[in-house]
Design a protein around this motif. Sequence first.
Motif, PDB file in Angstrom:
ATOM      1  N   ALA A 294      18.633  13.959  -4.170  1.00 47.26           N
ATOM      2  CA  ALA A 294      17.233  13.673  -4.491  1.00 47.26           C
ATOM      3  C   ALA A 294      16.347  14.842  -4.124  1.00 47.26           C
ATOM      4  CB  ALA A 294      16.782  12.421  -3.748  1.00 47.26           C
ATOM      5  N   GLN A 295      15.276  15.013  -4.881  1.00 43.36           N
ATOM      6  CA  GLN A 295      14.321  16.076  -4.608  1.00 43.36           C
ATOM      7  C   GLN A 295      13.157  15.585  -3.761  1.00 43.36           C
ATOM      8  OE1 GLN A 295      15.058  19.252  -5.585  1.00 43.36           O
ATOM      9  NE2 GLN A 295      16.989  18.226  -6.111  1.00 43.36           N
ATOM     10  N   SER A 296      13.127  14.286  -3.463  1.00 47.15           N
ATOM     11  CA  SER A 296      12.066  13.718  -2.634  1.00 47.15           C
ATOM     12  C   SER A 296      12.648  12.591  -1.800  1.00 47.15           C
ATOM     13  CB  SER A 296      10.923  13.191  -3.517  1.00 47.15           C
ATOM     14  OG  SER A 296      11.417  12.195  -4.401  1.00 47.15           O
ATOM     15  N   VAL A 297      11.875  12.144  -0.845  1.00 49.10           N
ATOM     16  CA  VAL A 297      12.324  11.081   0.042  1.00 49.10           C
ATOM     17  C   VAL A 297      12.576   9.804  -0.763  1.00 49.10           C
ATOM     18  CG1 VAL A 297      11.740   9.723   2.081  1.00 49.10           C
ATOM     19  CG2 VAL A 297      10.947  12.081   1.886  1.00 49.10           C
ATOM     20  N   VAL A 298      13.692   9.149  -0.485  1.00 51.62           N
ATOM     21  CA  VAL A 298      13.983   7.875  -1.134  1.00 51.62           C
ATOM     22  C   VAL A 298      13.267   6.773  -0.356  1.00 51.62           C
ATOM     23  CG1 VAL A 298      15.768   6.243  -1.797  1.00 51.62           C
ATOM     24  CG2 VAL A 298      16.198   8.704  -1.963  1.00 51.62           C
ATOM     25  N   ILE A 299      12.400   6.033  -1.045  1.00 56.36           N
ATOM     26  CA  ILE A 299      11.592   4.994  -0.399  1.00 56.36           C
ATOM     27  C   ILE A 299      11.803   3.679  -1.131  1.00 56.36           C
ATOM     28  CG2 ILE A 299       9.286   4.306   0.347  1.00 56.36           C
ATOM     29  CD1 ILE A 299       8.447   7.260  -0.079  1.00 56.36           C
ATOM     30  N   PHE A 300      12.113   2.633  -0.399  1.00 55.17           N
ATOM     31  CA  PHE A 300      12.192   1.293  -0.965  1.00 55.17           C
ATOM     32  C   PHE A 300      11.098   0.451  -0.325  1.00 55.17           C
ATOM     33  CE2 PHE A 300      16.235   0.697  -3.353  1.00 55.17           C
ATOM     34  CZ  PHE A 300      15.741  -0.219  -4.267  1.00 55.17           C
ATOM     35  N   PRO A 399       1.205   8.506   6.329  1.00 52.03           N
ATOM     36  CA  PRO A 399       1.442   9.518   7.373  1.00 52.03           C
ATOM     37  C   PRO A 399       2.817   9.409   8.031  1.00 52.03           C
ATOM     38  CG  PRO A 399      -0.704   8.463   7.644  1.00 52.03           C
ATOM     39  CD  PRO A 399       0.050   7.650   6.650  1.00 52.03           C
ATOM     40  N   LEU A 400       3.516   8.296   7.825  1.00 46.53           N
ATOM     41  CA  LEU A 400       4.809   8.083   8.474  1.00 46.53           C
ATOM     42  C   LEU A 400       5.970   8.484   7.584  1.00 46.53           C
ATOM     43  CD1 LEU A 400       4.039   4.570  10.013  1.00 46.53           C
ATOM     44  CD2 LEU A 400       3.832   6.805  11.092  1.00 46.53           C
ATOM     45  N   LEU A 401       5.680   9.000   6.397  1.00 48.13           N
ATOM     46  CA  LEU A 401       6.746   9.408   5.497  1.00 48.13           C
ATOM     47  C   LEU A 401       7.236  10.800   5.851  1.00 48.13           C
ATOM     48  CD1 LEU A 401       5.266   8.186   2.086  1.00 48.13           C
ATOM     49  CD2 LEU A 401       6.870   6.994   3.595  1.00 48.13           C
ATOM     50  N   PRO A 402       8.550  10.982   5.980  1.00 52.79           N
ATOM     51  CA  PRO A 402       9.091  12.315   6.251  1.00 52.79           C
ATOM     52  C   PRO A 402       8.993  13.174   5.005  1.00 52.79           C
ATOM     53  CG  PRO A 402      10.870  10.775   5.872  1.00 52.79           C
ATOM     54  CD  PRO A 402       9.599   9.971   5.842  1.00 52.79           C
ATOM     55  N   GLY A 403       9.207  14.466   5.148  1.00 51.94           N
ATOM     56  CA  GLY A 403       9.141  15.352   3.998  1.00 51.94           C
ATOM     57  C   GLY A 403      10.493  15.756   3.471  1.00 51.94           C
ATOM     58  N   SER A 404      11.569  15.297   4.115  1.00 50.76           N
ATOM     59  CA  SER A 404      12.903  15.751   3.757  1.00 50.76           C
ATOM     60  C   SER A 404      13.604  14.748   2.854  1.00 50.76           C
ATOM     61  CB  SER A 404      13.739  15.959   5.029  1.00 50.76           C
ATOM     62  OG  SER A 404      15.068  16.268   4.691  1.00 50.76           O
ATOM     63  N   PRO A 405      14.212  15.216   1.770  1.00 49.79           N
ATOM     64  CA  PRO A 405      14.926  14.290   0.877  1.00 49.79           C
ATOM     65  C   PRO A 405      16.193  13.716   1.491  1.00 49.79           C
ATOM     66  CG  PRO A 405      15.249  16.555   0.160  1.00 49.79           C
ATOM     67  CD  PRO A 405      14.225  16.597   1.246  1.00 49.79           C
ATOM     68  N   ARG A 414       3.588  -7.496   2.870  1.00 50.24           N
ATOM     69  CA  ARG A 414       3.110  -8.583   2.007  1.00 50.24           C
ATOM     70  C   ARG A 414       2.212  -8.059   0.902  1.00 50.24           C
ATOM     71  NH1 ARG A 414       1.361 -13.135   6.473  1.00 50.24           N
ATOM     72  NH2 ARG A 414       3.045 -12.679   7.959  1.00 50.24           N
ATOM     73  N   SER A 415       1.858  -6.788   0.971  1.00 50.21           N
ATOM     74  CA  SER A 415       1.110  -6.148  -0.107  1.00 50.21           C
ATOM     75  C   SER A 415       2.083  -5.451  -1.045  1.00 50.21           C
ATOM     76  CB  SER A 415       0.116  -5.119   0.454  1.00 50.21           C
ATOM     77  OG  SER A 415      -0.882  -5.762   1.219  1.00 50.21           O
ATOM     78  N   ARG A 416       1.666  -5.285  -2.279  1.00 52.03           N
ATOM     79  CA  ARG A 416       2.548  -4.668  -3.269  1.00 52.03           C
ATOM     80  C   ARG A 416       2.704  -3.171  -3.050  1.00 52.03           C
ATOM     81  NH1 ARG A 416       2.358  -6.427  -9.426  1.00 52.03           N
ATOM     82  NH2 ARG A 416       3.549  -8.105  -8.487  1.00 52.03           N
ATOM     83  N   LEU A 417       1.757  -2.512  -2.386  1.00 51.45           N
ATOM     84  CA  LEU A 417       1.819  -1.074  -2.096  1.00 51.45           C
ATOM     85  C   LEU A 417       1.978  -0.256  -3.377  1.00 51.45           C
ATOM     86  CD1 LEU A 417       4.119  -1.090   1.082  1.00 51.45           C
ATOM     87  CD2 LEU A 417       1.636  -1.282   0.960  1.00 51.45           C
ATOM     88  N   ALA A 418       1.135  -0.550  -4.358  1.00 48.36           N
ATOM     89  CA  ALA A 418       1.219   0.170  -5.626  1.00 48.36           C
ATOM     90  C   ALA A 418       0.986   1.663  -5.423  1.00 48.36           C
ATOM     91  CB  ALA A 418       0.205  -0.393  -6.619  1.00 48.36           C
ATOM     92  N   GLY A 419       0.099   2.017  -4.488  1.00 50.24           N
ATOM     93  CA  GLY A 419      -0.163   3.427  -4.227  1.00 50.24           C
ATOM     94  C   GLY A 419       1.061   4.161  -3.736  1.00 50.24           C
ATOM     95  N   VAL A 422       3.029   4.931  -6.837  1.00 50.23           N
ATOM     96  CA  VAL A 422       2.408   5.933  -7.701  1.00 50.23           C
ATOM     97  C   VAL A 422       2.468   7.324  -7.068  1.00 50.23           C
ATOM     98  CG1 VAL A 422       0.237   6.670  -8.736  1.00 50.23           C
ATOM     99  CG2 VAL A 422       0.889   4.259  -8.795  1.00 50.23           C
ATOM    100  N   ALA A 423       2.081   7.434  -5.807  1.00 51.39           N
ATOM    101  CA  ALA A 423       1.956   8.744  -5.169  1.00 51.39           C
ATOM    102  C   ALA A 423       3.260   9.248  -4.558  1.00 51.39           C
ATOM    103  CB  ALA A 423       0.865   8.686  -4.089  1.00 51.39           C
ATOM    104  N   HIS A 424       4.150   8.335  -4.176  1.00 54.67           N
ATOM    105  CA  HIS A 424       5.347   8.769  -3.444  1.00 54.67           C
ATOM    106  C   HIS A 424       6.649   8.313  -4.083  1.00 54.67           C
ATOM    107  CE1 HIS A 424       2.768  10.109  -0.131  1.00 54.67           C
ATOM    108  NE2 HIS A 424       2.082   8.983  -0.300  1.00 54.67           N
ATOM    109  N   GLY A 425       6.567   7.692  -5.255  1.00 53.97           N
ATOM    110  CA  GLY A 425       7.784   7.316  -5.959  1.00 53.97           C
ATOM    111  C   GLY A 425       8.571   6.186  -5.326  1.00 53.97           C
TER     112      GLY A 425
END
Length: 947
Positions: A294-300, A399-405, A414-419, A422-425
């Motif tokens: 991956a070229q970016s952090v994998v976020i679920f 701010p808690l997201l790392p920068g390493s893939p 409980r929120s959908r966290l649409a942002g 959109v911004a972090h994939g």
Amino acid sequence: MTVKFGLLGATEARIDGLLVEDLGHPRQRHVLAALLVDANCPVPTKQLIDRVWADRPPQRALGTLYSCISRLRRALAPASRDVCIARQAGGYLLTVDASAVDLHHFRRLVAQAGAAPRDEQAVDLLERALGLWRGEAFAAADTPWFNALRAVAHQERLAAELDLADVRLRRGEHARLLPELSARAQQHPLDERVAGQLMTALYRSGRAAEALNLYQAVRRRLAEELGTDPGPALQQLHQQVLTAAPALAAPATRSTPSPIPVPRQLPAPPALFTGRTRELGLLDSLLGPSAGQAQSVVIFAIGGVGGIGKTWLALHWAHENLECFPDGQLYVNLRGFTPLGEPVQPQTAVRGFLDALGADPATVPADPDAQAALYRSLTAGKRLLIVLDNARDTAQVAPLLPGSPTCTVVVTSRSRLAGLAVAHGARPLTLDTLTDTEARHLLAQYLGTGRVAAEPDDVTAVLEHCAGLPLAISILAARAIMSPDARLAELAAELHEEQTRLDALYTGDLTADLRTVFASSYRALDPDAARTFRLLGLAPGPDISLPATACLISLPVPQARALLRGLEAAHLIQESGAGRYRMHDLVRLYAAERAREEPAESSGEALLRLLDFYLHSAHAATGRLDPHRDRIHLTAARHGVTPQDPADHGAALAWFMAEHSVLLSAVDLAVSTRYDTHAWQLAWALETFFDYRGHWHDWAAVQHTALDAARRLGDRSRQAGSHRSLGSVYTQMGLLDDGHAHFSRALELYGRLGDRVSQAHTHRGLGWVCDRKGLSREALDHNEQALAHYRQTGHRTGQARSLNNAGWMHIMLSDYRRALDYCAQAVALNQEIGDRHGEAGAWDSLGYAHHHLVEYADAVRCYQQALNLDREFGDRYGETEILGHLGDTHAAAGDLDAARVVWSRALDVADEIGHPSIDELRAKLGALPRADLPTERGGRKPGPQLL
């Protein structure tokens, strides 16, 4: 396209989520595994059969193999660019990227580790190789070839583990290795290399005596079991320990820096966990071959209503995959929706992570942005899992997201966290409720299978009221555990009443209270969203449409849509279909409680607007279904109500089908709120739809409700209307005495009122009942009376339908030529007034008359005309009747194949709607081999023409 084939564990293949378990029979999986072992090399057919079946091949081994290969090709089709199975002379060749097969990938990584110039590279390669193992190789495959291959593979795994231990010993990691080496020595007590590694680690840890004792134990075991002495290498190591040889000393530490801490912050995994197979598979996809590239952090982002099990899923999956994150796991509860305290500030969480990662407090900058940058630096290049639990919004998470893939982040909220998407994939994963089976299994895990099996009905009742919400099940289970002598029936009784159900789901602890969980989400809403949430809790039915919501809250559709999206983002509602929304049952109860705390007039007005919406929309829709039906007068809809008006017949039918359950609940709501006029008028508006779709029981129940409402109103005309409607539905159901009684009561009331048109409608109904009873003369008389009333009042639609019915009665009386005259008049009049549905019934009658005149070609032509028209309206009852008649004609004409096809279709529709002719149609189909002419029908009903 990502393709991954697993052999080092349960045999599986993942092709965009497709599991080999989905391929069907286990033999297909074994054939695939046998080809994968020699991927990109041809496997002779006989050898392939021997691998899979050995000395137990099926009778048609080649045919079975061909079938397996064919099914595998279809299953692997989605990955056809990456994987294919080709037929070659005398065998098969499976072409696949070797890196997609974990066995080959494992062997290549081990070979690369052996040639690595530096120990650090060797460790990384060997850890990656061993990380591919998921259990027993070639699981469930039991043939000599697979068994031998399994033994070889496990020996290769052990060799790789020992190679890794050698490298780590060279790097001075003897203290950390001791638990692992001790466990391995117990598993392999005769392996001298394993014993030597453990002796070395013990000696370097200052435990030379234990190292010598281990040598003696191994020497005795080798002598007793194998009759041999230790080999030269182990004997030399023994001498080195005895003499404290410098060569055995730990590597010089020189200027070795302090070891970097490996954070292990995950809370304990959930003690009881069940289900979530699909969701676990999606999370596992993080660990596929593409994850490392991956070229970016994998976020679920795991989302869902409070109590749905988001944290349970995250922790269960994390603990199942610890070996995939050798550099550690970070965890923080962000308390985004907590009943106590405020959400954790992002900078506070970052500071805690810095400490866990071993940052020198003296060098940590004071600026929050600089701390976040340091955090990203410390996580760079590491294979870390970061679990951000109970997040409030994207701003708290970013701010808690790392920068390493190389890192993986799992967020629950409980929120959908649409942002975040959109911004972090971020990849969203919304949890739904547990299935009935999963819910029962979870309860059994708490209470034991014996207790659950002892009270099956009460368990079903308890789980039904929990509606698949894991927290609710856990709370009730805790109550049952704390009262082991109490019966589950007592809990079920507490849960039965909606008004007190949430009281039963409380243990006295704020951390185990559904109201508290829901309240924390509710408090986060702005005032407009909170008001919408409360009113939705009062809305009838299982779901609600966007236009209905706009009327409920008295706002334009665009504003209503925005509010619904906000509630959906908070996981307090779900979009169940295009433009339709539903609440979890327990969330709905909480919303209704909050609504009852508001002024009564506020919710009362909202519900009255909603009833107006459903009534006026249903009235418009039924006019589209049957534009020739007599209409009723409605008062104007209230301010803020914009009813829907379907564009045509198809749109009206679709609207009724979507709103069916809601409209039933709306009738009940009208009764409970004492809006009896709405109740009766809604029931009237539903009649045509119920008739077309065969919803007899709903029709009868709603009309009894309407009759009670009409009696409370003291309205004899409406009472008569309900009696006439009940006469229709009971006749449809074959309850002819009940149908006759209701029609007779309606005729009596209409006579008192002097309503001649309604008397005519009712005479037609009585004619229908008499026809079904075989009283053709009485039936004809009723229809002649109806025709006279219609002609006197100028009611042309009624005239057309009475002409058709009278023609039918002449058929029943064997006066077929006269029947043709009546029915032809009915066709012509229906065409004049544009009543295509009435025209369909008349064509059916014409066909029936031609049939009895042995004019079979004319009969088939008429029936086909009737079917073409009838299907425009979705009239399943009428379609069944016409198909039955058409089949009779085909059979009489000697075309038994055509009769079988038509009767089979009629039986399918009859089964779906509960048509009274089911047994008769089955008898006709069963008699086809023995009789050329099935028994003729004794009667029919002209569909919704009675309404």
